[in-house]
Write an enzyme that holds these catalytic residues in place. Structure first.
Site, PDB file in Angstrom:
ATOM      1  CE1 TYR A 111     -18.228  14.197  13.200  1.00 35.87           C
ATOM      2  CE2 TYR A 111     -16.033  14.972  13.818  1.00 35.87           C
ATOM      3  CZ  TYR A 111     -16.918  14.522  12.852  1.00 35.87           C
ATOM      4  OH  TYR A 111     -16.502  14.381  11.538  1.00 35.87           O
ATOM      5  CB  SER A 132     -12.796  13.127  12.079  1.00 37.66           C
ATOM      6  OG  SER A 132     -12.645  14.510  12.287  1.00 37.66           O
TER       7      SER A 132
HETATM    8  N1  LIG Z   1     -16.336  17.925   6.239  1.00 36.31           N
HETATM    9  C1  LIG Z   1     -15.389  17.819   7.126  1.00 36.31           C
HETATM   10  O1  LIG Z   1     -14.730  18.817   7.472  1.00 36.31           O
HETATM   11  C2  LIG Z   1     -15.014  16.483   7.728  1.00 36.31           C
HETATM   12  C3  LIG Z   1     -13.839  16.390   8.472  1.00 36.31           C
HETATM   13  C4  LIG Z   1     -13.492  15.169   9.038  1.00 36.31           C
HETATM   14  C5  LIG Z   1     -14.285  14.056   8.839  1.00 36.31           C
HETATM   15  N2  LIG Z   1     -15.435  14.160   8.122  1.00 36.31           N
HETATM   16  C6  LIG Z   1     -16.219  12.936   7.941  1.00 36.31           C
HETATM   17  O2  LIG Z   1     -16.242  12.599   6.574  1.00 36.31           O
HETATM   18  C7  LIG Z   1     -17.486  11.969   6.230  1.00 36.31           C
HETATM   19  C8  LIG Z   1     -18.131  12.699   5.053  1.00 36.31           C
HETATM   20  O3  LIG Z   1     -18.368  14.036   5.439  1.00 36.31           O
HETATM   21  P1  LIG Z   1     -18.843  15.170   4.408  1.00 36.31           P
HETATM   22  O4  LIG Z   1     -18.073  16.384   4.713  1.00 36.31           O
HETATM   23  O5  LIG Z   1     -18.865  14.652   3.023  1.00 36.31           O
HETATM   24  O6  LIG Z   1     -20.325  15.400   4.966  1.00 36.31           O
HETATM   25  P2  LIG Z   1     -21.726  15.595   4.211  1.00 36.31           P
HETATM   26  O7  LIG Z   1     -22.682  16.051   5.243  1.00 36.31           O
HETATM   27  O8  LIG Z   1     -21.538  16.418   2.986  1.00 36.31           O
HETATM   28  O9  LIG Z   1     -22.042  14.112   3.755  1.00 36.31           O
HETATM   29  C9  LIG Z   1     -22.456  13.133   4.671  1.00 36.31           C
HETATM   30  C10 LIG Z   1     -23.547  12.307   4.029  1.00 36.31           C
HETATM   31  O10 LIG Z   1     -23.995  11.351   5.007  1.00 36.31           O
HETATM   32  C11 LIG Z   1     -25.391  11.267   4.893  1.00 36.31           C
HETATM   33  N3  LIG Z   1     -25.966  10.768   6.143  1.00 36.31           N
HETATM   34  C12 LIG Z   1     -26.130  11.409   7.318  1.00 36.31           C
HETATM   35  N4  LIG Z   1     -26.744  10.623   8.204  1.00 36.31           N
HETATM   36  C13 LIG Z   1     -26.967   9.433   7.576  1.00 36.31           C
HETATM   37  C14 LIG Z   1     -27.564   8.210   7.965  1.00 36.31           C
HETATM   38  N5  LIG Z   1     -28.087   8.031   9.174  1.00 36.31           N
HETATM   39  N6  LIG Z   1     -27.586   7.187   7.054  1.00 36.31           N
HETATM   40  C15 LIG Z   1     -27.081   7.356   5.807  1.00 36.31           C
HETATM   41  N7  LIG Z   1     -26.535   8.502   5.372  1.00 36.31           N
HETATM   42  C16 LIG Z   1     -26.477   9.523   6.255  1.00 36.31           C
HETATM   43  C17 LIG Z   1     -25.862  12.679   4.574  1.00 36.31           C
HETATM   44  O11 LIG Z   1     -27.154  12.707   4.024  1.00 36.31           O
HETATM   45  C18 LIG Z   1     -24.766  13.141   3.617  1.00 36.31           C
HETATM   46  O12 LIG Z   1     -25.091  12.888   2.271  1.00 36.31           O
HETATM   47  C19 LIG Z   1     -18.328  11.992   7.508  1.00 36.31           C
HETATM   48  O13 LIG Z   1     -18.203  10.732   8.165  1.00 36.31           O
HETATM   49  C20 LIG Z   1     -17.671  13.075   8.336  1.00 36.31           C
HETATM   50  O14 LIG Z   1     -17.883  12.897   9.716  1.00 36.31           O
HETATM   51  C21 LIG Z   1     -15.818  15.350   7.566  1.00 36.31           C
END
Ligand SMILES: NC(=O)c1ccc[n+]([C@@H]2O[C@H](COP(=O)([O-])OP(=O)(O)OC[C@H]3O[C@@H](n4cnc5c(N)ncnc54)[C@H](O)[C@@H]3O)[C@@H](O)[C@H]2O)c1
Length: 251
Positions: free
Chosen positions: A156, A142
């Site tokens: 985080y 991230s």
């Molecule tokens: N959305 C953003 O702005 C952003 C920015 C930087 C990084 N990220 C990272 O990108 C990745 C995807 O994020 P996203 O935006 O698609 O989020 P999201 O919440 O839409 O998807 C994350 C998925 O992970 C699953 N999850 C959560 N805890 C879990 C566990 N213990 N075991 C298995 N699955 C689990 C959730 O059910 C969900 O389907 C994450 O690692 C997040 O930290 C997101």
């Protein structure tokens, strides 16, 4: 087809960027896409979507923080598809789920899901990949590993900084096994399922104002970079992190 016959496991694939990645892999000819998540109904819906489009997909309930759960998911993958070529450690929870930015319990939860989850994925994913001569692992880090954000819990940032560091280290550990390990660092993407403070439209507008490309990213724009790192097109790329942030960290 950029992933012809490859078998890929994507964690957190029930929604968001994981879902976009899984659909992209299937479109690119993957021989099997394992949708791994704790949200069973949404995960099954992604399987249905891939299957309806003629692809092969399978859902496994995987809590990435739990080692026994990883054993079961990898075993199910090998039983069903015989190999594992690609692992995307995408599952994660938001640093704004708990508004208490001094919560120790939340710090530990962030580290358990975001960091231990990726560690266990690397550990068990590489064991499976070694059996067939190698593979590619893509970890989701991230921008929070690089910049401070007032609304986001320190845990985080720490959890994603650790993912970035483990990516570099794992690339060195597993290069001799034919396994590449890289990271993708998204910036302002659509709010996560667990976002609270970072889902606030006012906060988001302020953050997006600081993005040189002046807009939010799309899940597909992250999935396309994950695809590149997962595929053989990136065969000489390992231990690196690609920012997908519209230039936010370039300022
Ligand atoms: N959305 C953003 O702005 C952003 C920015 C930087 C990084 N990220 C990272 O990108 C990745 C995807 O994020 P996203 O935006 O698609 O989020 P999201 O919440 O839409 O998807 C994350 C998925 O992970 C699953 N999850 C959560 N805890 C879990 C566990 N213990 N075991 C298995 N699955 C689990 C959730 O059910 C969900 O389907 C994450 O690692 C997040 O930290 C997101």
């Amino acid at each position: 087809m950029r992933l012809s016959n490859k078998i890929a496991l994507v964690t957190g694939a029930a929604g968001g960027m994981g879902r976009a990645t899984a659909l992209t892999f299937a479109r690119e000819g993957a021989g099997g896409v394992i949708i791994a998540d704790i949200e069973d109904a949404d995960g099954a819906a992604v399987v249905d979507e891939i299957t309806a489009a003629g692809g092969a997909a399978y859902y496994v309930h995987l809590d990435v923080a739990d080692e026994a759960s990883w054993h079961a998911a990898i075993t199910a993958t090998l039983e069903r598809f015989g190999r594992l070529d690609i692992l995307v450690n995408n599952a994660g929870i938001s640093g704004t789920f708990d508004p208490d930015r001094t919560s120790t319990a939340f710090f530990e939860r962030l580290m358990a899901v975001n960091t231990r989850g990726a560690f266990l994925g690397i550990k068990h994913g590489t064991e499976a990949m070694k059996r067939t001569g190698g593979g590619s692992i893509v970890n989701l880090s991230s921008i929070s590993a690089h910049i401070g954000q007032a609304e986001v819990h320190l845990g985080y940032s720490a959890s994603k900084g650790a993912v970035k560091s483990m990516t570099t280290a794992a690339a060195v550990h597993y290069a001799g096994d034919g396994i590449r390990v890289n990271a993708v660092a998204p910036g302002m993407l659509p709010a996560m399922r667990t976002s609270r403070g970072s889902a606030d439209p006012v906060w988001r507008a302020q953050q997006i104002d600081g993005v040189p490309l002046k807009r939010e990213g799309k899940a597909q724009e992250v999935a396309d970079v994950v695809l590149f790192l997962a595929s053989d097109e990136s065969s000489y790329v390992t231990g690196t992190e690609i920012m997908v942030d519209g230039g936010l960290t370039a300022v």
